[in-house]
Design a protein around this motif. Structure first.
Motif, PDB file in Angstrom:
ATOM      1  N   PHE A  53       0.858  -1.196   0.000  1.00 30.73           N
ATOM      2  CA  PHE A  53       0.000   0.000   0.000  1.00 30.73           C
ATOM      3  C   PHE A  53       0.890   1.240   0.000  1.00 30.73           C
ATOM      4  O   PHE A  53       1.120   1.846   1.040  1.00 30.73           O
ATOM      5  N   PRO A  54       1.403   1.611  -1.168  1.00 35.19           N
ATOM      6  CA  PRO A  54       2.348   2.732  -1.212  1.00 35.19           C
ATOM      7  C   PRO A  54       1.723   4.042  -0.748  1.00 35.19           C
ATOM      8  O   PRO A  54       0.500   4.193  -0.782  1.00 35.19           O
ATOM      9  N   THR A  55       2.583   4.989  -0.322  1.00 33.51           N
ATOM     10  CA  THR A  55       2.065   6.223   0.277  1.00 33.51           C
ATOM     11  C   THR A  55       2.582   7.497  -0.395  1.00 33.51           C
ATOM     12  O   THR A  55       2.521   8.568   0.189  1.00 33.51           O
ATOM     13  N   GLY A  56       3.112   7.378  -1.607  1.00 38.91           N
ATOM     14  CA  GLY A  56       3.561   8.581  -2.319  1.00 38.91           C
ATOM     15  C   GLY A  56       2.360   9.427  -2.733  1.00 38.91           C
ATOM     16  O   GLY A  56       1.365   8.909  -3.220  1.00 38.91           O
ATOM     17  N   LEU A  57       2.464  10.742  -2.506  1.00 34.26           N
ATOM     18  CA  LEU A  57       1.368  11.645  -2.874  1.00 34.26           C
ATOM     19  C   LEU A  57       1.890  12.689  -3.846  1.00 34.26           C
ATOM     20  O   LEU A  57       2.829  13.416  -3.547  1.00 34.26           O
ATOM     21  N   LYS A  58       1.250  12.738  -5.005  1.00 33.62           N
ATOM     22  CA  LYS A  58       1.646  13.730  -6.003  1.00 33.62           C
ATOM     23  C   LYS A  58       0.894  15.019  -5.705  1.00 33.62           C
ATOM     24  O   LYS A  58      -0.327  15.085  -5.774  1.00 33.62           O
ATOM     25  N   LEU A  59       1.650  16.044  -5.324  1.00 36.40           N
ATOM     26  CA  LEU A  59       0.998  17.288  -4.909  1.00 36.40           C
ATOM     27  C   LEU A  59       1.235  18.416  -5.894  1.00 36.40           C
ATOM     28  O   LEU A  59       0.434  19.321  -6.020  1.00 36.40           O
ATOM     29  N   GLY A  60       2.358  18.417  -6.589  1.00 28.53           N
ATOM     30  CA  GLY A  60       2.661  19.515  -7.495  1.00 28.53           C
ATOM     31  C   GLY A  60       4.152  19.732  -7.552  1.00 28.53           C
ATOM     32  O   GLY A  60       4.895  18.828  -7.918  1.00 28.53           O
ATOM     33  N   LYS A  61       4.568  20.914  -7.144  1.00 29.69           N
ATOM     34  CA  LYS A  61       5.987  21.233  -7.209  1.00 29.69           C
ATOM     35  C   LYS A  61       6.813  20.305  -6.310  1.00 29.69           C
ATOM     36  O   LYS A  61       7.858  19.805  -6.693  1.00 29.69           O
ATOM     37  N   TYR A  62       6.334  20.133  -5.105  1.00 28.57           N
ATOM     38  CA  TYR A  62       6.980  19.206  -4.183  1.00 28.57           C
ATOM     39  C   TYR A  62       6.010  18.067  -3.880  1.00 28.57           C
ATOM     40  O   TYR A  62       4.818  18.294  -3.704  1.00 28.57           O
ATOM     41  N   ASN A  63       6.565  16.873  -3.829  1.00 25.61           N
ATOM     42  CA  ASN A  63       5.716  15.725  -3.525  1.00 25.61           C
ATOM     43  C   ASN A  63       6.172  15.095  -2.219  1.00 25.61           C
ATOM     44  O   ASN A  63       7.318  15.250  -1.816  1.00 25.61           O
ATOM     45  N   ILE A  64       5.251  14.404  -1.582  1.00 19.58           N
ATOM     46  CA  ILE A  64       5.599  13.819  -0.285  1.00 19.58           C
ATOM     47  C   ILE A  64       5.208  12.340  -0.234  1.00 19.58           C
ATOM     48  O   ILE A  64       4.468  11.843  -1.093  1.00 19.58           O
ATOM     49  N   ALA A  65       5.714  11.654   0.771  1.00 19.37           N
ATOM     50  CA  ALA A  65       5.239  10.305   1.077  1.00 19.37           C
ATOM     51  C   ALA A  65       4.945  10.277   2.570  1.00 19.37           C
ATOM     52  O   ALA A  65       5.615  10.965   3.350  1.00 19.37           O
ATOM     53  N   ILE A  66       3.921   9.538   2.945  1.00 27.56           N
ATOM     54  CA  ILE A  66       3.531   9.499   4.359  1.00 27.56           C
ATOM     55  C   ILE A  66       3.462   8.052   4.882  1.00 27.56           C
ATOM     56  O   ILE A  66       2.396   7.564   5.250  1.00 27.56           O
ATOM     57  N   PRO A  67       4.614   7.359   4.907  1.00 32.45           N
ATOM     58  CA  PRO A  67       4.586   5.975   5.380  1.00 32.45           C
ATOM     59  C   PRO A  67       4.081   5.874   6.825  1.00 32.45           C
ATOM     60  O   PRO A  67       4.418   6.702   7.658  1.00 32.45           O
ATOM     61  N   HIS A  68       3.255   4.880   7.059  1.00 35.22           N
ATOM     62  CA  HIS A  68       2.717   4.648   8.405  1.00 35.22           C
ATOM     63  C   HIS A  68       2.242   3.210   8.472  1.00 35.22           C
ATOM     64  O   HIS A  68       2.139   2.552   7.439  1.00 35.22           O
ATOM     65  N   THR A  69       1.971   2.742   9.661  1.00 31.79           N
ATOM     66  CA  THR A  69       1.533   1.355   9.768  1.00 31.79           C
ATOM     67  C   THR A  69       0.585   1.178  10.952  1.00 31.79           C
ATOM     68  O   THR A  69       0.134   2.162  11.531  1.00 31.79           O
ATOM     69  N   GLU A  70       0.311  -0.053  11.280  1.00 30.04           N
ATOM     70  CA  GLU A  70      -0.686  -0.304  12.315  1.00 30.04           C
ATOM     71  C   GLU A  70      -0.139  -0.045  13.722  1.00 30.04           C
ATOM     72  O   GLU A  70       1.058  -0.153  13.965  1.00 30.04           O
TER      73      GLU A  70
END
Lengths: 153, 96
Positions: A53-70
């Motif tokens: 369940f990948p967590t990369g988020l395409k936002l625009g100029k800068y992109n982020i990832a929000i890894p997390h788990t249970e």
């Protein structure tokens, strides 16, 4: 910042030099682990989760990832953040067949499901702002990052 | 009985599903749709709820095909407000 989510300079990395997603995740895990926020098993689980369940988020100029788990792999809720010297590819949450070059990675260790909802909402909102991302990206040290985050919460 | 459950799922069921569910619940309330239950959960919860589901909303890609409509709600995590409005409108259309 609500005191029940730990946000500390010790959990921040600036301009991490990495080419592989796994190295980024391992570096953030080490920070959380050293402060006693997560269990040993957190790493294996978060690597597996990012695969499924990948967590990369395409936002625009800068992109982020929000890894997390249970929650069962977490001792204490905390936020670990790293800016990357050069973007590292993560697979997209909504389109896992596509990759997105990520500039900032926010690893969330959450102790309780449905907990800290208000502060989590604020955190997610903050990282949606390209202005905030830009200032985080330009920050030179952990202290600056913490200040930016705190002033935007 | 009419199906009135909107299930919002993500991988871990702790973060993005909860955020998106909150956004959808607020959006439905604004449109005065109150006789609906919005529930956040994980992908494994779908099977258990499949007989009550009116709509499935997910922040991830759902590969499996279902008899109910499925929408992607990553807009609630990326802050894409137009995308959020669109999802809420589509959910409202189904619940009407």
């Amino acid at each position: 910042m609500e005191k029940d989510i730990l946000l500390d300079e010790k959990l921040i990395i600036t301009n991490l030099r990495a080419t592989e997603q796994q190295d980024v995740l391992k570096s953030l895990f080490s920070k959380l682990h050293k402060e006693g926020c997560v269990r040993d098993s957190f790493l294996e689980n978060i690597l597996k989760r990012e695969e499924n369940f990948p967590t990369g988020l395409k936002l625009g100029k800068y992109n982020i990832a929000i890894p997390h788990t249970e929650p069962q792999f977490v001792n204490k809720s905390a936020l670990a953040v790293t800016t990357l010297e050069k973007p590292v590819n993560f697979r997209r949450m909504d389109k896992p067949e596509e990759e997105v070059p990520v500039d900032i990675v926010i690893m969330l260790a959450l102790k309780e499901k449905n907990d800290h909802l208000k502060v989590l909402g604020k955190i997610i909102q903050m990282f949606q702002s390209s202005q905030v991302l830009e200032s985080l990206k330009k920050a030179n040290n952990s202290k600056e990052i913490i200040e930016i985050i705190k002033s935007n919460l | 009985m009419e199906k009135r459950l909107v299930l919002v799922v993500c991988g871990a069921g702790t973060l993005t599903s909860v955020m998106a569910a909150q956004g959808i619940e607020e959006g439905l309330k604004k449109r005065k749709i109150t006789n609906v239950k919005v529930k956040a959960g994980r992908i494994d919860d779908i099977e258990r709820h499949k007989d009550d589901l009116a709509v499935l909303v997910s922040t991830m890609k759902i590969k499996q095909e279902y008899s109910f409509p499925v929408f992607n709600a990553v807009a609630f995590i990326t802050g894409d407000e137009d995308g959020q409005e669109q999802i809420i409108s589509e959910v409202v259309n189904i619940l009407k």
